[in-house]
Design an enzyme around this catalytic site. Structure first.
Site, short mmCIF file in Angstrom:
data_model
loop_
_atom_site.label_atom_id
_atom_site.label_comp_id
_atom_site.label_asym_id
_atom_site.label_seq_id
_atom_site.Cartn_x
_atom_site.Cartn_y
_atom_site.Cartn_z
N ASN A 8 0.82 -1.12 0.09
CA ASN A 8 -0.06 0.00 -0.06
C ASN A 8 0.73 1.28 -0.04
OD1 ASN A 8 -1.77 2.19 0.54
ND2 ASN A 8 -2.76 1.10 2.44
N ARG A 72 -2.45 -2.06 -3.72
CA ARG A 72 -3.57 -1.08 -3.52
C ARG A 72 -3.48 -0.08 -4.70
NH1 ARG A 72 -4.71 3.74 0.41
NH2 ARG A 72 -6.74 3.89 0.18
N HIS A 161 -12.84 2.54 -0.23
CA HIS A 161 -12.65 1.51 0.86
C HIS A 161 -13.38 0.30 0.25
CE1 HIS A 161 -12.89 5.06 3.93
NE2 HIS A 161 -11.78 5.03 3.69
N ARG A 220 -12.76 15.61 7.32
CA ARG A 220 -13.32 15.70 5.90
C ARG A 220 -15.07 16.08 6.61
NH1 ARG A 220 -11.48 10.52 3.49
NH2 ARG A 220 -9.51 11.15 2.64
N ARG A 263 -11.44 8.74 20.32
CA ARG A 263 -11.12 8.34 21.70
C ARG A 263 -11.41 9.74 22.53
NH1 ARG A 263 -6.18 4.72 19.76
NH2 ARG A 263 -5.83 6.52 18.87
N ASN A 313 -14.28 -0.44 17.70
CA ASN A 313 -13.91 -0.05 19.14
C ASN A 313 -14.88 1.07 19.87
OD1 ASN A 313 -11.23 -1.61 18.98
ND2 ASN A 313 -10.61 0.00 17.22
N GLU A 360 -8.11 -5.66 5.06
CA GLU A 360 -7.78 -5.09 3.43
C GLU A 360 -6.58 -5.87 2.85
OE1 GLU A 360 -9.02 -0.80 2.76
OE2 GLU A 360 -8.69 -0.86 4.90
#
Length: 378
Positions: A8, A72, A161, A220, A263, A313, A360
């Protein structure tokens, strides 16, 4: 033995993982490529570091045991709708798509160029982020602007994605009571996207021509009235580049509350911070809207799957995103959710809600081997 090196190559990093018959003997990353003060001048230098690290483990790029290399590639446009064996012509076609992904495709191509030079004898495959979404209908992919302009410039919904959505939707479908399954995938990380998948085929997705459209993300904005761009230009005198930076790098959770890390946002919410509470509310409200919209697109839903760093998570995000959807058969069991169990819906729920870690690298390796096997059998 099937041994695949997955690469990647990003704009400032190269991540790699070696997969060998279900095992992962090596992985790593080279970062800060080309940045001031970095000892890694370019992608060629980065790939040489990768080669050295693999060689130290006895798993070098020059190893005869290496079956293939999977790359990728972010944008395949309408040219590439499936993983593709890399040739000189394929490289030229990816180059022609650079205007659609000016930050990513050149970096992807740099990784391809170096590994093709290092292993010209080895099959190498491009796996495109956009390919999984190529099955969405014209009704879902077409923007309501002048058709001649849109066709000439390739302006349409592509989605991103894709390897994550492909992997997670396939795993989620196994949880359905009966095939074929209708699945909503929520890939939530610093970048975030949703997809509606029916019988393994994507029918709609939230990201558009670029990754800016759709859900609220780390930096974004996601969905936005296009007139906001013109308003910012007229009233603030901002240039196109400045607005681009604002919407891609200074918006989303960062713009709403000053933190892009979920988080940190959740800690601030627990402490009673009103800005963080608003940011989390906006984030989950947008998620809930997309779940409802994709329920309507699919007609029925068998499984909703959360994935990505936030999706896997954050129990509060999962709970808030699906709150109030009981009339659609969607509910979250608070105990299972807090424990982070793989199935977090109550027993007997009409719609199963699952937490499925994405993979992935495995998906890229799987698709790479599939193409190599198909090519060898022809």
């Amino acid at each position: 033995m099937s041994r695949v090196l997955v690469l990647n190559s990003g704009s400032s990093s190269v991540k790699y993982e070696l997969l060998s018959d279900g095992e992962r003997p090596a992985s790593g990353a080279v970062e800060r490529i080309g940045e001031p003060g970095s000892p890694v001048a370019d992608h060629e230098a980065a790939l040489e570091i990768v080669a050295d690290e693999l060689k130290e483990r006895g798993l070098g790029i020059d190893s005869a045991e290496l079956t293939a290399i999977g790359h990728r590639v972010v944008h395949g446009g309408t040219t590439f709708t499936e993983p593709t064996l890399i040739t000189d012509e394929v490289v030229r076609d990816i180059e022609r798509l650079i205007p659609l992904a000016p930050l990513h495709n050149p970096a992807n191509l740099a990784g391809i160029a170096v590994t093709r030079r290092l292993r010209p004898d080895l099959p190498q495959v491009a796996v495109f982020d956009t390919a999984f979404h190529s099955t969405i209908s014209p009704a879902a992919s077409t923007y309501a602007i002048d058709r001649e302009t849109a066709v000439r410039l390739g302006i349409r919904r592509y989605g991103f994605h894709g390897t994550s959505h492909a992997y997670v939707s396939r795993k989620a479908a196994l949880l359905a009571d009966e095939p074929p399954a209708n699945v909503i995938v929520l890939h939530l990380g610093n970048g975030a996207s949703a997809s509606a998948v029916s019988a393994g085929r994507c029918v709609d997705t939230s990201m558009g021509m670029t990754p800016l459209e759709g859900l609220v993300m780390g930096t974004r904005s996601g969905d936005l009235d296009p007139e906001v761009v013109f308003y910012l230009s007229r009233t603030e005198g901002l240039s196109i580049d400045e607005i681009d930076t604002l919407l891609n790098r200074r918006s989303g959770m960062l713009g709403l509350c000053g933190d892009s890390d979920m988080r940190a946002v959740q800690k601030r919410v627990a402490a009673g911070d009103p800005d963080a509470e608003l940011a989390l509310s906006v984030y989950c409200h947008r998620l809930r809207k997309y779940v409802g919209a994709y329920y309507a697109v699919l007609g029925t839903v068998d499984v909703i799957a959360f994935t990505g760093g936030v999706g896997e998570n954050s129990a509060p995000v999962r709970e808030r995103a699906l709150a109030g959807l009981g009339a659609l058969g969607i509910a979250v069991d608070p105990v299972r959710n807090e424990r982070g169990e793989s199935l977090i819906s109550p027993d007997g729920a009409v719609v199963k809600v699952a937490v499925i870690p994405t993979d992935e690298e495995f998906e890229i390796a799987r698709q790479t081997l599939e193409i190599v096997s198909r090519t060898n059998s022809e």
